[in-house]
Design a protein around this motif. Structure first.
Motif, mmCIF file in Angstrom:
data_model
loop_
_atom_site.group_PDB
_atom_site.id
_atom_site.type_symbol
_atom_site.label_atom_id
_atom_site.label_comp_id
_atom_site.label_asym_id
_atom_site.label_seq_id
_atom_site.Cartn_x
_atom_site.Cartn_y
_atom_site.Cartn_z
ATOM 1 N N LEU A 146 0.827 -1.200 0.000
ATOM 2 C CA LEU A 146 0.000 0.000 0.000
ATOM 3 C C LEU A 146 0.868 1.259 0.000
ATOM 4 O O LEU A 146 0.513 2.254 -0.646
ATOM 5 N N SER A 147 2.003 1.233 0.679
ATOM 6 C CA SER A 147 2.931 2.378 0.658
ATOM 7 C C SER A 147 3.363 2.685 -0.766
ATOM 8 O O SER A 147 3.413 3.851 -1.175
ATOM 9 N N ILE A 148 3.653 1.643 -1.519
ATOM 10 C CA ILE A 148 4.052 1.825 -2.919
ATOM 11 C C ILE A 148 2.882 2.359 -3.734
ATOM 12 O O ILE A 148 3.037 3.285 -4.533
ATOM 13 N N ASN A 149 1.700 1.791 -3.524
ATOM 14 C CA ASN A 149 0.522 2.216 -4.296
ATOM 15 C C ASN A 149 0.192 3.689 -4.107
ATOM 16 O O ASN A 149 -0.310 4.332 -5.028
ATOM 17 N N ILE A 150 0.448 4.220 -2.918
ATOM 18 C CA ILE A 150 0.108 5.631 -2.666
ATOM 19 C C ILE A 150 1.353 6.512 -2.599
ATOM 20 O O ILE A 150 1.267 7.671 -2.212
ATOM 21 N N SER A 151 2.496 5.955 -2.991
ATOM 22 C CA SER A 151 3.766 6.701 -3.018
ATOM 23 C C SER A 151 4.128 7.289 -1.665
ATOM 24 O O SER A 151 4.541 8.441 -1.559
ATOM 25 N N ASN A 152 3.985 6.475 -0.636
ATOM 26 C CA ASN A 152 4.341 6.907 0.716
ATOM 27 C C ASN A 152 5.742 6.379 1.028
ATOM 28 O O ASN A 152 5.914 5.359 1.692
ATOM 29 N N ASP A 153 6.746 7.090 0.517
ATOM 30 C CA ASP A 153 8.131 6.646 0.652
ATOM 31 C C ASP A 153 8.616 6.541 2.088
ATOM 32 O O ASP A 153 9.327 5.583 2.422
ATOM 33 N N PRO A 154 8.263 7.480 2.975
ATOM 34 C CA PRO A 154 8.753 7.335 4.359
ATOM 35 C C PRO A 154 8.289 6.031 5.018
ATOM 36 O O PRO A 154 9.074 5.373 5.705
ATOM 37 N N TYR A 155 7.050 5.633 4.782
ATOM 38 C CA TYR A 155 6.584 4.377 5.374
ATOM 39 C C TYR A 155 7.184 3.175 4.653
ATOM 40 O O TYR A 155 7.451 2.144 5.281
ATOM 41 N N LEU A 156 7.421 3.292 3.369
ATOM 42 C CA LEU A 156 8.075 2.203 2.655
ATOM 43 C C LEU A 156 9.463 1.958 3.252
ATOM 44 O O LEU A 156 9.852 0.809 3.489
#
Length: 188
Positions: A146-156
Motif C-alpha cells: 500500500l505504501s508503494i501504491n500511494i507513493s508513501n516513501d517514508p513508510y516504505l
C-alpha cells in the motif's frame, strides 16, 4: 482532555430537536475521546470501555472500528500491552482484503489509504515484537504494498527497515513476495 470535556458537557438553554441531536452526538464523541486519551496515556483499564463505546456508536462502520483498533494497537506497541483478544475479536474487520476495497465514508481515499499503511505497519510491529512472525510479516507486506501504491516513501523505508530486522523469521513465501515488491518497483 479539558477541551473534550467541554464538548462532552455541551448544553443549550432552549435546544430544539436538531440541537439535541448534535449535543448527543458531541457527548458520545467526547465520551469515546476521553476513553481514547486515557488509553493513550497508559491507562489500559479503559480498553474494554473504549472499544465497547466505539462498537456501539459506530456499529456497521468498519472504517471507524478500524481506526479504533489502530489506536489500540499503537497504544499496545507503546506500552507493551497484550491486545490479542481485541485482534481476535475483530479479525474479520482487520482482514487484509481491506486494501484497495474502500467504500464511501468519512475519509478521502488518500487519507484512508495512509491510515491503512500506518495501521498495517503498527500491526506488523505488534505481531513481530510478540514473535507472531507469520502474522507480522503478512501485515508488513500489506503495508509495503500500500505504501508503494500511494507513493508513501517514508513508510516504505520504515517497512524495509523493519523487514530487515526480522528477515530471518520470514518464510519462503514472504521472502519471494518481498523480493517481487522490490523488483517490480525498481527498488532492489
Amino acid at each position: 482532555m479539558e477541551c473534550t470535556r467541554t464538548y462532552y458537557e455541551l448544553t443549550l438553554i432552549e435546544p430544539n430537536e436538531e440541537d439535541i441531536l448534535f449535543i448527543e452526538k458531541f457527548r458520545k464523541w467526547g465520551e469515546i475521546n476521553i476513553y481514547l486519551y486515557r488509553l493513550m496515556m497508559g491507562q489500559n483499564e479503559v480498553l474494554e470501555d473504549y472499544i465497547e463505546h466505539v462498537e456501539n456508536e459506530y456499529e456497521g462502520e468498519d472504517e471507524e472500528i478500524l481506526v479504533a483498533i489502530f489506536n489500540i494497537v499503537q497504544t499496545a506497541n507503546r506500552f507493551k500491552y497484550d491486545v490479542n483478544f481485541i485482534l481476535e475479536r475483530f479479525k474479520d474487520k482487520i482482514n487484509l482484503s481491506h486494501i484497495g476495497s474502500r467504500h464511501e465514508g468519512e475519509y478521502s481515499e488518500q487519507n484512508w489509504n495512509t491510515r491503512l499503511v500506518n495501521f498495517f505497519y503498527e500491526l506488523a510491529v505488534y505481531y513481530l515484537s510478540r514473535s507472531s512472525y507469520e502474522s507480522g510479516m503478512k501485515a508488513l507486506i500489506s503495508s509495503m504494498e500500500l505504501s508503494i501504491n500511494i507513493s508513501n516513501d517514508p513508510y516504505l523505508i520504515k517497512c524495509v527497515n523493519l523487514y530487515g530486522e526480522y528477515r530471518r523469521f520470514a518464510n519462503e513465501e514472504i521472502n519471494v513476495k518481498y523480493q517481487q515488491i522490490l523488483q517490480s518497483n525498481n527498488i532492489a
